[in-house]
Design a protein around this motif. Structure first.
Motif, PDB file in Angstrom:
ATOM      1  N   GLN A   1      10.677 -44.415  -5.984  1.00 53.57           N
ATOM      2  CA  GLN A   1       9.882 -43.500  -5.163  1.00 53.57           C
ATOM      3  C   GLN A   1       9.430 -42.305  -5.981  1.00 53.57           C
ATOM      4  O   GLN A   1      10.191 -41.749  -6.768  1.00 53.57           O
ATOM      5  N   GLN A   2       8.194 -41.905  -5.746  1.00 53.94           N
ATOM      6  CA  GLN A   2       7.702 -40.712  -6.412  1.00 53.94           C
ATOM      7  C   GLN A   2       8.367 -39.469  -5.844  1.00 53.94           C
ATOM      8  O   GLN A   2       8.588 -39.358  -4.633  1.00 53.94           O
ATOM      9  N   VAL A   3       8.698 -38.532  -6.721  1.00 59.86           N
ATOM     10  CA  VAL A   3       9.289 -37.254  -6.335  1.00 59.86           C
ATOM     11  C   VAL A   3       8.365 -36.143  -6.809  1.00 59.86           C
ATOM     12  O   VAL A   3       7.961 -36.115  -7.981  1.00 59.86           O
ATOM     13  N   ALA A   4       8.007 -35.250  -5.908  1.00 61.81           N
ATOM     14  CA  ALA A   4       7.225 -34.066  -6.262  1.00 61.81           C
ATOM     15  C   ALA A   4       8.163 -32.878  -6.341  1.00 61.81           C
ATOM     16  O   ALA A   4       8.920 -32.620  -5.395  1.00 61.81           O
ATOM     17  N   MET A   5       8.141 -32.170  -7.471  1.00 58.03           N
ATOM     18  CA  MET A   5       9.063 -31.054  -7.699  1.00 58.03           C
ATOM     19  C   MET A   5       8.286 -29.743  -7.807  1.00 58.03           C
ATOM     20  O   MET A   5       7.401 -29.609  -8.655  1.00 58.03           O
ATOM     21  N   LEU A   6       8.628 -28.801  -6.928  1.00 53.58           N
ATOM     22  CA  LEU A   6       8.009 -27.480  -6.942  1.00 53.58           C
ATOM     23  C   LEU A   6       8.880 -26.528  -7.746  1.00 53.58           C
ATOM     24  O   LEU A   6      10.101 -26.529  -7.616  1.00 53.58           O
ATOM     25  N   ASN A   7       8.235 -25.697  -8.553  1.00 59.17           N
ATOM     26  CA  ASN A   7       8.925 -24.822  -9.494  1.00 59.17           C
ATOM     27  C   ASN A   7       8.649 -23.364  -9.142  1.00 59.17           C
ATOM     28  O   ASN A   7       7.499 -22.970  -8.931  1.00 59.17           O
ATOM     29  N   LEU A   8       9.713 -22.561  -9.056  1.00 63.32           N
ATOM     30  CA  LEU A   8       9.587 -21.126  -8.823  1.00 63.32           C
ATOM     31  C   LEU A   8      10.216 -20.371  -9.980  1.00 63.32           C
ATOM     32  O   LEU A   8      11.382 -20.583 -10.314  1.00 63.32           O
ATOM     33  N   ASP A   9       9.422 -19.486 -10.611  1.00 62.36           N
ATOM     34  CA  ASP A   9       9.947 -18.582 -11.629  1.00 62.36           C
ATOM     35  C   ASP A   9       9.315 -17.211 -11.414  1.00 62.36           C
ATOM     36  O   ASP A   9       8.632 -16.980 -10.417  1.00 62.36           O
ATOM     37  N   ARG A  10       9.553 -16.303 -12.335  1.00 59.93           N
ATOM     38  CA  ARG A  10       9.047 -14.934 -12.164  1.00 59.93           C
ATOM     39  C   ARG A  10       7.527 -14.876 -12.074  1.00 59.93           C
ATOM     40  O   ARG A  10       6.964 -13.971 -11.449  1.00 59.93           O
TER      41      ARG A  10
ATOM     42  N   TRP B   1       8.612 -20.226  -2.665  1.00 61.62           N
ATOM     43  CA  TRP B   1       8.143 -18.889  -3.026  1.00 61.62           C
ATOM     44  C   TRP B   1       9.269 -17.854  -2.941  1.00 61.62           C
ATOM     45  O   TRP B   1      10.350 -18.134  -2.438  1.00 61.62           O
ATOM     46  N   ASP B   2       8.969 -16.676  -3.479  1.00 62.99           N
ATOM     47  CA  ASP B   2       9.914 -15.562  -3.506  1.00 62.99           C
ATOM     48  C   ASP B   2       9.847 -14.825  -2.175  1.00 62.99           C
ATOM     49  O   ASP B   2       8.880 -14.128  -1.879  1.00 62.99           O
ATOM     50  N   GLY B   3      10.904 -14.980  -1.368  1.00 63.28           N
ATOM     51  CA  GLY B   3      10.977 -14.287  -0.089  1.00 63.28           C
ATOM     52  C   GLY B   3      12.069 -13.231  -0.074  1.00 63.28           C
ATOM     53  O   GLY B   3      12.678 -12.985   0.971  1.00 63.28           O
ATOM     54  N   SER B   4      12.300 -12.612  -1.214  1.00 62.53           N
ATOM     55  CA  SER B   4      13.396 -11.639  -1.335  1.00 62.53           C
ATOM     56  C   SER B   4      13.339 -10.537  -0.289  1.00 62.53           C
ATOM     57  O   SER B   4      14.382 -10.054   0.171  1.00 62.53           O
ATOM     58  N   TYR B   5      12.125 -10.146   0.107  1.00 65.76           N
ATOM     59  CA  TYR B   5      11.981  -9.029   1.038  1.00 65.76           C
ATOM     60  C   TYR B   5      12.442  -9.384   2.446  1.00 65.76           C
ATOM     61  O   TYR B   5      12.583  -8.499   3.304  1.00 65.76           O
TER      62      TYR B   5
ATOM     63  N   ASN C   1      -3.717 -31.290  -2.372  1.00 70.38           N
ATOM     64  CA  ASN C   1      -4.048 -30.423  -3.495  1.00 70.38           C
ATOM     65  C   ASN C   1      -2.768 -29.701  -3.897  1.00 70.38           C
ATOM     66  O   ASN C   1      -1.887 -29.465  -3.057  1.00 70.38           O
ATOM     67  N   THR C   2      -2.659 -29.336  -5.163  1.00 63.19           N
ATOM     68  CA  THR C   2      -1.454 -28.663  -5.633  1.00 63.19           C
ATOM     69  C   THR C   2      -1.782 -27.272  -6.159  1.00 63.19           C
ATOM     70  O   THR C   2      -2.920 -26.978  -6.526  1.00 63.19           O
ATOM     71  N   ASP C   3      -0.763 -26.426  -6.193  1.00 62.41           N
ATOM     72  CA  ASP C   3      -0.913 -25.061  -6.678  1.00 62.41           C
ATOM     73  C   ASP C   3       0.365 -24.661  -7.395  1.00 62.41           C
ATOM     74  O   ASP C   3       1.468 -24.969  -6.929  1.00 62.41           O
ATOM     75  N   GLY C   4       0.250 -23.972  -8.523  1.00 62.92           N
ATOM     76  CA  GLY C   4       1.423 -23.597  -9.293  1.00 62.92           C
ATOM     77  C   GLY C   4       1.966 -24.782 -10.070  1.00 62.92           C
ATOM     78  O   GLY C   4       1.276 -25.781 -10.304  1.00 62.92           O
ATOM     79  N   THR C   5       3.223 -24.681 -10.472  1.00 58.73           N
ATOM     80  CA  THR C   5       3.851 -25.731 -11.277  1.00 58.73           C
ATOM     81  C   THR C   5       4.432 -26.807 -10.363  1.00 58.73           C
ATOM     82  O   THR C   5       5.461 -26.603  -9.712  1.00 58.73           O
TER      83      THR C   5
END
Length: 277
Positions: free
Chosen positions: A45-54, A188-192, A31-35
């Motif tokens: 070969q298939q490539v799955a790309m995960l996207n992180l933005d604000r 994900w955003d792990g800035s902390y 299952n997928t979540d987000g972009t």
């Protein structure tokens, strides 16, 4: 209507077959979540790309739960300043206080600084067992393969086929052995937390950040079902002398943090396994 030659039709059929086969590892198993975007590399070969933005991160998680197995995937991380980002490949039984988890987490860093690979094991909610390594290559320049082997005796972490850590089981200490786990890949955003203990946050001017995954494989026992043929190759796997040699090589040259050396963190004494390994 223009006619296509048999050779062209055969090529189109082959491409369709490749696409169908490649799609199956993501959309049939996860299952997928987000972009989450998909594409194909030059080899088909298939490539799955995960996207992180604000607005959000992204991820995919397995439809099946597993109890022991060998799990592997190739990843290409984002180039440039990746400080504050965390991209992961891990197993987890859930989010409860007594959960089990096996982590490979890639903590981004400022341009020119090494990306840190954090390996960790949680059992019955007991974590704080990190070994962290500076990657000895540029993980954004090409795909590299990361593997988790989980069996009743130990958990083995591998990078490009090289064993870098082995977490052993002891009969009197917590170990992930009874709770089925789901496989996850996330960005994900792990800035902390991620970069210099949270001192360096994400530079959103470089967004979106993209991490690519391909060549996923799992040889694993499905929860409530049987183990696949050939599972003995990993079910009974323990590092041999050469693999213990690569563990020592990684620890001597690239280890950034070992929880067994952190007396400040454990003022009442180091975890029991530290004196046994």
């Amino acid at each position: 209507m223009a006619r296509r030659s048999p050779a062209v039709l055969a090529s189109l059929a082959l491409l369709a077959a490749v696409a169908s086969s490649a799609d199956s590892w993501l959309y049939e198993k996860f299952n997928t979540d987000g972009t989450v975007r998909t594409d194909y590399d030059a080899s088909g070969q298939q490539v799955a790309m995960l996207n992180l933005d604000r607005s959000s991160g992204a991820g995919f998680n397995s439809k099946e739960q597993y109890l022991y197995g060998e799990f592997s995937i190739a990843m290409k991380l984002m180039p440039g300043n990746s400080a504050g980002t965390v991209s992961c490949f891990y197993l987890s039984s859930g989010d409860g206080d007594g959960h089990d988890e096996i982590d490979m987490e890639f903590m981004g860093n400022s341009s020119g600084q090494p990306v840190v690979l954090n390996t960790n094991v949680w059992a019955n909610g007991d974590g704080k067992k990190e070994h962290q390594f500076d990657l000895w290559f540029d993980p954004s320049a090409a795909y590299h393969t990361y593997t988790i082997i989980w069996n009743p005796e130990n958990i083995i972490f591998k990078v490009d086929g090289n064993v870098i850590r082995c977490f052993k089981r002891y009969s009197d200490l917590p170990y992930p052995s009874s709770k089925p786990m789901t496989l996850h890949a996330t960005l994900w955003d792990g800035s902390y937390w991620a970069t210099e203990k949270g001192k360096v946050p994400i530079d959103w001017s470089s967004a979106p950040f993209v991490v690519s995954y391909r060549s996923y494989s799992a040889n694993a026992c499905v929860s409530g079902g049987s183990c696949p043929a050939g599972s003995g190759s990993w079910m009974n796997k323990q590092p041999d002398d050469a693999e213990w040699g690569t563990v020592k090589w990684a620890e001597s040259n690239y280890m950034r943090y070992n929880y067994c050396d952190d007396g400040w963190r454990f003022p009442r004494g180091l975890p029991a396994e530290c004196s046994r390994s």
